[in-house]
Design a protein around this motif. Sequence first.
Motif, mmCIF file in Angstrom:
data_model
loop_
_atom_site.group_PDB
_atom_site.id
_atom_site.type_symbol
_atom_site.label_atom_id
_atom_site.label_comp_id
_atom_site.label_asym_id
_atom_site.label_seq_id
_atom_site.Cartn_x
_atom_site.Cartn_y
_atom_site.Cartn_z
ATOM 1 N N SER A 67 0.866 -1.176 0.000
ATOM 2 C CA SER A 67 0.000 0.000 0.000
ATOM 3 C C SER A 67 0.899 1.222 0.000
ATOM 4 O O SER A 67 2.085 1.126 0.323
ATOM 5 N N PHE A 68 0.351 2.356 -0.395
ATOM 6 C CA PHE A 68 1.186 3.544 -0.457
ATOM 7 C C PHE A 68 0.409 4.788 -0.068
ATOM 8 O O PHE A 68 -0.816 4.791 -0.018
ATOM 9 N N ALA A 69 1.148 5.835 0.208
ATOM 10 C CA ALA A 69 0.555 7.153 0.408
ATOM 11 C C ALA A 69 1.521 8.181 -0.156
ATOM 12 O O ALA A 69 2.721 7.929 -0.248
ATOM 13 N N ALA A 70 1.002 9.319 -0.573
ATOM 14 C CA ALA A 70 1.853 10.386 -1.092
ATOM 15 C C ALA A 70 1.238 11.721 -0.714
ATOM 16 O O ALA A 70 0.019 11.890 -0.773
ATOM 17 N N VAL A 71 2.088 12.652 -0.304
ATOM 18 C CA VAL A 71 1.633 13.991 0.082
ATOM 19 C C VAL A 71 2.432 15.020 -0.709
ATOM 20 O O VAL A 71 3.656 15.069 -0.604
ATOM 21 N N HIS A 72 1.734 15.818 -1.510
ATOM 22 C CA HIS A 72 2.392 16.850 -2.310
ATOM 23 C C HIS A 72 2.211 18.192 -1.610
ATOM 24 O O HIS A 72 1.086 18.581 -1.314
ATOM 25 N N ARG A 73 3.321 18.876 -1.357
ATOM 26 C CA ARG A 73 3.279 20.193 -0.720
ATOM 27 C C ARG A 73 4.028 21.199 -1.579
ATOM 28 O O ARG A 73 4.987 20.846 -2.267
ATOM 29 N N ASP A 74 3.603 22.445 -1.492
ATOM 30 C CA ASP A 74 4.332 23.482 -2.212
ATOM 31 C C ASP A 74 5.592 23.851 -1.430
ATOM 32 O O ASP A 74 5.852 23.313 -0.345
ATOM 33 N N LYS A 75 6.374 24.790 -1.964
ATOM 34 C CA LYS A 75 7.666 25.091 -1.343
ATOM 35 C C LYS A 75 7.529 25.761 0.008
ATOM 36 O O LYS A 75 8.482 25.801 0.787
ATOM 37 N N GLY A 91 5.341 24.656 2.186
ATOM 38 C CA GLY A 91 4.804 23.623 3.071
ATOM 39 C C GLY A 91 3.296 23.514 3.034
ATOM 40 O O GLY A 91 2.707 22.724 3.766
ATOM 41 N N GLY A 92 2.638 24.301 2.185
ATOM 42 C CA GLY A 92 1.173 24.225 2.077
ATOM 43 C C GLY A 92 0.745 22.949 1.375
ATOM 44 O O GLY A 92 1.372 22.533 0.392
ATOM 45 N N LEU A 93 -0.310 22.364 1.863
ATOM 46 C CA LEU A 93 -0.780 21.109 1.288
ATOM 47 C C LEU A 93 -1.402 21.345 -0.083
ATOM 48 O O LEU A 93 -2.237 22.234 -0.258
ATOM 49 N N ILE A 94 -1.018 20.520 -1.041
ATOM 50 C CA ILE A 94 -1.656 20.549 -2.360
ATOM 51 C C ILE A 94 -2.582 19.353 -2.502
ATOM 52 O O ILE A 94 -3.758 19.495 -2.806
ATOM 53 N N VAL A 95 -2.054 18.167 -2.264
ATOM 54 C CA VAL A 95 -2.936 16.994 -2.341
ATOM 55 C C VAL A 95 -2.317 15.808 -1.594
ATOM 56 O O VAL A 95 -1.097 15.703 -1.486
ATOM 57 N N ILE A 96 -3.192 14.960 -1.080
ATOM 58 C CA ILE A 96 -2.777 13.704 -0.442
ATOM 59 C C ILE A 96 -3.402 12.558 -1.222
ATOM 60 O O ILE A 96 -4.573 12.635 -1.601
ATOM 61 N N MET A 97 -2.622 11.521 -1.453
ATOM 62 C CA MET A 97 -3.159 10.300 -2.068
ATOM 63 C C MET A 97 -2.916 9.120 -1.143
ATOM 64 O O MET A 97 -1.863 9.032 -0.519
ATOM 65 N N ASN A 98 -3.880 8.253 -1.069
ATOM 66 C CA ASN A 98 -3.724 7.006 -0.331
ATOM 67 C C ASN A 98 -4.152 5.853 -1.220
ATOM 68 O O ASN A 98 -5.030 6.019 -2.061
ATOM 69 N N SER A 99 -3.535 4.696 -1.022
ATOM 70 C CA SER A 99 -3.914 3.554 -1.844
ATOM 71 C C SER A 99 -5.328 3.093 -1.493
ATOM 72 O O SER A 99 -5.808 3.294 -0.379
ATOM 73 N N GLY A 154 -8.613 13.984 0.536
ATOM 74 C CA GLY A 154 -9.230 12.709 0.165
ATOM 75 C C GLY A 154 -10.107 12.138 1.260
ATOM 76 O O GLY A 154 -10.657 11.049 1.119
ATOM 77 N N GLU A 155 -10.235 12.860 2.347
ATOM 78 C CA GLU A 155 -11.070 12.403 3.458
ATOM 79 C C GLU A 155 -12.245 13.351 3.648
ATOM 80 O O GLU A 155 -12.036 14.568 3.632
ATOM 81 N N PRO A 156 -13.457 12.857 3.820
ATOM 82 C CA PRO A 156 -13.805 11.437 3.862
ATOM 83 C C PRO A 156 -13.866 10.848 2.455
ATOM 84 O O PRO A 156 -14.352 11.493 1.538
ATOM 85 N N SER A 157 -13.378 9.628 2.335
ATOM 86 C CA SER A 157 -13.438 8.924 1.056
ATOM 87 C C SER A 157 -14.763 8.169 0.984
ATOM 88 O O SER A 157 -15.261 7.701 2.007
ATOM 89 N N PRO A 158 -15.366 8.047 -0.206
ATOM 90 C CA PRO A 158 -16.618 7.280 -0.302
ATOM 91 C C PRO A 158 -16.430 5.859 0.212
ATOM 92 O O PRO A 158 -15.426 5.214 -0.087
ATOM 93 N N LYS A 159 -17.404 5.394 0.989
ATOM 94 C CA LYS A 159 -17.285 4.069 1.606
ATOM 95 C C LYS A 159 -18.190 3.035 0.943
ATOM 96 O O LYS A 159 -18.013 1.850 1.161
#
Lengths: 138, 136
Positions: free
Chosen positions: B28-36, B38-46, B100-105
């Motif tokens: 499983s994986f997760a990824a967090v993209h932030r700008d320079k 430190g502001g959040l752009i997007v989070i991905m989770n498997s 990505g939260e809440p994700s559809p369940k």
Amino acid sequence: MSQSQKPTRQGYAETAKLVAGEAATKCAKIVAYEGDCAAASEASTYATPAATKSTKSGFAVGAANTVITVTTSFSNDTVQVDHVFTAGEAATITGFGVCNNEATPDVLFAECCFAAGIPLETAETLAVQMKMMQKLGS
Amino acid sequence: MRGYRRIKGKKNMMEHSVGQATTGQGASFAAVHRDKDGGLIVIMNSVEAPAPPKCIRPGCLLKYVIDTLTYALVLSYHARRVAYAEKNKGKKILQRYRTGEPSPKNLWQAIHANIKLKCPVCRRYDVDPLLFAGGK
């Protein structure tokens, strides 16, 4: 592209060698992918991953920040790889893979394809985490 | 601070887990993209694929079909969400599209989430197009 993640057959074999004490190296390196990453595959290898291995500054193959065991179901049953890619130049990252600890790795343990390409500008960061669990299931 | 809020207080934003269905190795994986800054752009989770059915009774097969359809819709939602969040880097959008939260369940939630994300007015004002009274 579709979000997907897979351990690879090449990774299974390397794990088996490590358990048997044969010549093999641990999971220690990581590389980002660019280009179309259609789906992570068990058949992927370091030479033929799901997408093109990035050679751009900040994303090329290198040592992962941390590789440790963590607990999912049983104590220390999962390998967790954490790394922060910091863009040295603009790139669109579509996934990543974790590799063995050769100077030039030759084994891909696991890979993932992202839900969508992530365009990074210089100095932006992409923190990634991969978990590989040795599972005991049905 | 730019047009979006930095996420604070959540101890671990990389919350994902390996599926338990089979013996062997899972990933499983997760990824967090932030700008320079430190502001959040997007989070991905498997997202885990549904476990294959363990019997051939109609109920088991139907459950698998529904789970598979839900899985496909949830993947579609996250692909659109990530693209939307990246396209709106630095702009104010609903935080759920960045985290990505809440994700559809379930299937119903996945259908709603996809329709809402496709509707510019709905995602801007956080209303569900299938629930006319401002449902979320």
